[in-house]
Scaffold this active site. Structure first.
Site, PDB file in Angstrom:
ATOM      1  N   ASP A   1       0.932  -1.300   0.155  1.00  0.00           N
ATOM      2  CA  ASP A   1       0.016  -0.016  -0.034  1.00  0.00           C
ATOM      3  C   ASP A   1       0.858   1.122  -0.034  1.00  0.00           C
ATOM      4  OD1 ASP A   1      -2.204   1.870   0.267  1.00  0.00           O
ATOM      5  OD2 ASP A   1      -2.702   0.995   2.194  1.00  0.00           O
TER       6      ASP A   1
ATOM      7  N   LYS B   1      -1.712  -1.895  -4.462  1.00  0.00           N
ATOM      8  CA  LYS B   1      -2.677  -1.011  -4.654  1.00  0.00           C
ATOM      9  C   LYS B   1      -2.163  -0.030  -5.556  1.00  0.00           C
ATOM     10  CE  LYS B   1      -5.287  -0.859  -0.351  1.00  0.00           C
ATOM     11  NZ  LYS B   1      -5.968  -0.172   0.643  1.00  0.00           N
TER      12      LYS B   1
HETATM   13  P1  5GP Z   1       1.868   0.032   3.834  1.00  0.00           P
HETATM   14  O1  5GP Z   1       2.942  -0.122   4.822  1.00  0.00           O
HETATM   15  O2  5GP Z   1       2.385  -0.629   2.504  1.00  0.00           O
HETATM   16  O3  5GP Z   1       0.951   1.143   3.860  1.00  0.00           O
HETATM   17  O4  5GP Z   1       0.819  -1.110   4.261  1.00  0.00           O
HETATM   18  C1  5GP Z   1       1.050  -2.508   4.489  1.00  0.00           C
HETATM   19  C2  5GP Z   1       0.164  -3.257   5.363  1.00  0.00           C
HETATM   20  O5  5GP Z   1      -1.187  -2.578   5.673  1.00  0.00           O
HETATM   21  C3  5GP Z   1      -0.164  -4.677   4.673  1.00  0.00           C
HETATM   22  O6  5GP Z   1       0.754  -5.535   5.018  1.00  0.00           O
HETATM   23  C4  5GP Z   1      -1.710  -4.726   5.425  1.00  0.00           C
HETATM   24  O7  5GP Z   1      -1.368  -5.413   6.522  1.00  0.00           O
HETATM   25  C5  5GP Z   1      -1.995  -3.364   5.551  1.00  0.00           C
HETATM   26  N1  5GP Z   1      -2.926  -2.824   4.800  1.00  0.00           N
HETATM   27  C6  5GP Z   1      -2.913  -1.868   3.604  1.00  0.00           C
HETATM   28  N2  5GP Z   1      -3.717  -1.936   2.641  1.00  0.00           N
HETATM   29  C7  5GP Z   1      -4.730  -2.961   3.168  1.00  0.00           C
HETATM   30  C8  5GP Z   1      -6.193  -3.040   2.892  1.00  0.00           C
HETATM   31  O8  5GP Z   1      -6.779  -2.624   1.821  1.00  0.00           O
HETATM   32  N3  5GP Z   1      -6.623  -3.835   3.721  1.00  0.00           N
HETATM   33  C9  5GP Z   1      -6.149  -4.608   4.668  1.00  0.00           C
HETATM   34  N4  5GP Z   1      -7.091  -5.305   5.406  1.00  0.00           N
HETATM   35  N5  5GP Z   1      -5.003  -4.038   5.188  1.00  0.00           N
HETATM   36  C10 5GP Z   1      -4.394  -3.384   4.465  1.00  0.00           C
END
Ligand code: 5GP
Ligand code: MG
Length: 199
Positions: free
Chosen positions: A124, A152
């Protein structure tokens, strides 16, 4: 014994709006990923010419979201490998906005000289994987690859190059197949979008 199939086959858990990726598409894609990863790791091992090649591969699963994906993916890898788990949280409780990254367990020490495959649920903002990538790199593995089930389509706070992606998805909050909202929905077999009044 009669195989009855999943109890959820005809429905969804309450609170979910719609299915984004159904279980059969997930299974097919996980099979594809497994074949590609196995081929690449075998080539890497042949190139580096290790004698007990298989013992050089370590899968690092990023809990808790990758739990279901990880379990399916490793069974598509016909290689001798070991597994390590690290726990990270970035979305505490009832939030769908990342609040920074907490790594709850130390990165395992025994990654030096190993071929590491990091398995995570979703890319994300990139914050989680960038922290993990840098901490693993500090252990001096022989190689590191990153595999995510979902990526995403959004602006990332930190760019992270991932080697394997299951599905590119729109910028919506998804649950199921290991991904949660407030600890729930990890058991939903399909990847789904929440109803807006659940959020
Ligand atoms: P980042 O650090 O890349 O923003 O987010 C990574 C973590 O956030 C992912 O491993 C996941 O656990 C959580 N996350 C990000 N987007 C989503 C989403 O759409 N749904 C859920 N359930 N978790 C997400
Ligand atoms: Mg995660």
């Amino acid at each position: 014994m009669r195989v009855a199939g999943s109890r959820y086959r005809r429905g969804m858990l309450p609170g979910l709006e719609r299915v984004l990726i159904d279980r059969s598409a997930i299974a097919e894609r996980v099979g594809d990923l497994g074949r590609r990863i196995a081929r690449d790791l075998e080539a890497e091992l042949a190139r580096t010419g290790s004698r007990d090649a298989g013992s050089q591969v370590v899968i690092v699963g990023v809990l808790t979201g990758s739990l279901v994906f990880l379990a399916d993916l490793v069974r598509e890898l016909p290689l001798k490998l070991s597994m390590e788990l690290i726990t990270v949280s970035s979305y505490p409780g009832k939030t769908t906005v990342s609040r920074g990254v907490t790594v709850h367990e130390d990165i395992p020490h025994q990654l030096g000289g190993k071929h590491v495959l990091v398995v995570d649920d979703i890319l994300d903002s990139g914050r989680t994987l960038s922290v993990i990538r840098d901490r693993i790199a500090a252990k001096a593995p022989a190689s590191m690859r990153i595999c995510v089930l979902l990526r995403k389509d959004c602006e990332r706070a930190v760019e992270v190059d991932v080697d394997y992606v299951g599905f590119d998805i729109p910028d919506e909050f998804v649950v199921g197949y290991g991904l949660d909202y407030d600890g729930f929905y990890r058991n939903n077999p399909d990847i789904a979008i929440l109803q807006t009044d659940t959020l």
